[in-house]
Design an enzyme around this catalytic site. Sequence first.
Site, PDB file in Angstrom:
ATOM      1  N   SER A 239      43.173  38.940  40.785  1.00 51.21           N
ATOM      2  CA  SER A 239      44.295  39.384  39.959  1.00 51.21           C
ATOM      3  C   SER A 239      45.544  38.608  40.323  1.00 51.21           C
ATOM      4  CB  SER A 239      44.549  40.869  40.157  1.00 51.21           C
ATOM      5  OG  SER A 239      45.222  41.074  41.390  1.00 51.21           O
ATOM      6  N   LYS A 240      46.570  38.845  39.558  1.00 50.14           N
ATOM      7  CA  LYS A 240      47.808  38.104  39.765  1.00 50.14           C
ATOM      8  C   LYS A 240      48.423  38.361  41.130  1.00 50.14           C
ATOM      9  CE  LYS A 240      48.426  38.221  34.860  1.00 50.14           C
ATOM     10  NZ  LYS A 240      47.114  38.902  34.703  1.00 50.14           N
TER      11      LYS A 240
END
Length: 466
Positions: A239-240
Site C-alpha cells: 500500500s501507499k
Amino acid sequence: MTIVTRFPPSPTGMLHIGGARTALFSWLYARRHGGRFILRIEDTDLERSTPEAVQVILEGMAWLGLEWDEGPYFQTQRFDRYREVVAQMLASGHAYHCYCSRETLEEMRAGQMARKEKPRYDGRCRQLAAPPAAAPAPVVRLCNPTEGAVVVRDAIHGGVVFENAELDDLIIARSDGTPTYNLCVVVDDIDMGVTHVIRGDDHLNNTPRQMNILAALGAPAPVYAHVPMILGPDGRKLSKRHGAVSVLEYRQEGYLPEALLNYLVRLGWSHGDQEIFSIEQMIAAFDLDALSKSAAAVNPDKLLWLNQHYIKTAPVERLLAPFAEQLRALDIDPATGPALAGIIECQRERAKTLKEMALASRFFFEAPTVFEEKAAAKNLGAEARPVLLALRAALQALPEWTATAVHGLVEGQAAALGLGLGKVAQPLRVAVSGGGVSPPIDATLALLGPTRTLPRIDHALAWIGT
RNA sequence: GUCCCCAUCGUCUAGAGGCCUAGGACACCUCCCUUUCACGGAGGCGACCGGGGUUCGAAUCCCCGUGGGGACGCCA
C-alpha cells in the site's frame, strides 16, 4: 506457434511495482520465445480512468525499458466489438437480460450472507419470457453452466478445479450498455491472439468465469500463469504506506531501472543461486516453471544493494544523464563543477542511490560556508592550523595538480610534521568538503582543482582563527 | 460465511524421496584492509508451521489442523 503475452493495466492509478513485475514477466516470456508483447489499457471503468494515469503507465514502462510490440490498445476504442460479441451471445443463448434492480441484488446478497452462503446471483431472470413492465434498463449476464467443473490448467499452480455450482451468472454488459472487465479481457485476448496470460493470482478466481465465456465463444483457453502477489516490507498487502510504490518514484529516488528490474525478477522467480541478472541473462533464463507460488515481501535493503551494484559496475557514461538529473533536482547546475564522470568515478563505491550520490557531491559544486559541527570540532581545532598552513603552501607550489601528486604531497607533509595521515588528511577534508566524509582526499582535490581548493583552505583557516 | 490459493533463516530464495550436518543472497555481528566514508576479503548468527500417515528413508508425496492471502461488484 508464436507466443503472445500482454500487460493490461487499468489507468486508475500509478504503475506500481506489482504491476511492473507482471509486465516484466510477460515481456521476458515473449522475448525469450521470440514472441510479441502487447500493451493494452483497460479503461472501461469510465468513472475512474484518467489520461494522466495512462501517461504515468507509459512513462513507467518506457523508463523500465519494457517496450511493447503492439499497442497501446484502448478498450474504450473497442466498444463496438464488445457490443457485437454480447449480441452474439444473447442470440446464441449464452447470455440473457437481467432486470433486477440494484436493491433487489443487495437484498439477495444480504440474505445469503445471513444464511452463511456464498453471495451470488440466483439466475432468476434466466427464464424470463418477456421483459417485465416498467423494468429498468437491463444488464446482460452470462449463462454460466450449472453443472460440472472448470479446470484451470495453470503453469504455476497445476490444475485448479472450480465447480460451476460455485459460480454465478456474471454481468458482461452494464445497464448503460458498456462491457465489463471479464468480457473485455476474454474478447481482447481472443482477438489479439494472446497465448499466455501471466497475471497476479488475485485473478485466479476470475479465471473459471473467463473460461466459461471463452467456451461460450468457442475459443480455446490460453496458458495461464498466476503469479503470487507482492507484499509490503512488513509482510502485509502493498500500500501507499510503504513509501515508494510507484515505479516513477524509484526513478526520483535515484534507482537505476536495471536494478529495479533485477530486483523484481528475483521476487517470485529464481534461477538457481543466481542473484545478478543483466537484461539479456533474464531473457535467456526466464521460464514459467521456475516461478514460485507463494507471496513475496519486498526487501528495500536488497533493492538498495542491487542498485549500488549497478552504480558500481555500470559504464560511467550510462550514469551521466541520471546523475545530472539528480543534481538538478537539488538545484545544482551540473555544468558548474568538475567533470561529472570524474565525480561518479570516485563516488560510485559509496552511494547506494544516485540521489545519495548527488547529495554527497554537492561540495564539488558549492564551497562549504559552514562546517559540519562534529567534524569541525574534531578536525578543525587550533592544532589543525599549522597543518593547513603547511598544506596550503605546499599545494600552491605543486607543479602538476593530479591525484598522484596530491597523494605524495599529503604523505610528505604528514611525515614532515611528524603526524599520522589521518591528522593531516582529515582537516584538509573538512576544509574542502565541509564534512568528515568524502572520497579519498587525493582524488577529491584532483577534481576540485587549485582554484576551488586553495580558497576553501583559506576559509577554513579564517574560521579556525576566530 | 462460502470457494480458491499459499506455507524453508527476519526477508528473497535453492531444494523436484537418499547428494541436506538444509545451500546462496540481503540485513545483522566479528575480524582484516584503510587518510574519512565506503568498496573489498575472511568468519559468525540464523529456517524446513504442527500432527498424523506412505516409505528402508520425507524439507520434498498424501491427509488433517493451524496460520496467511485472494475472490465473492452494473471495479479491473
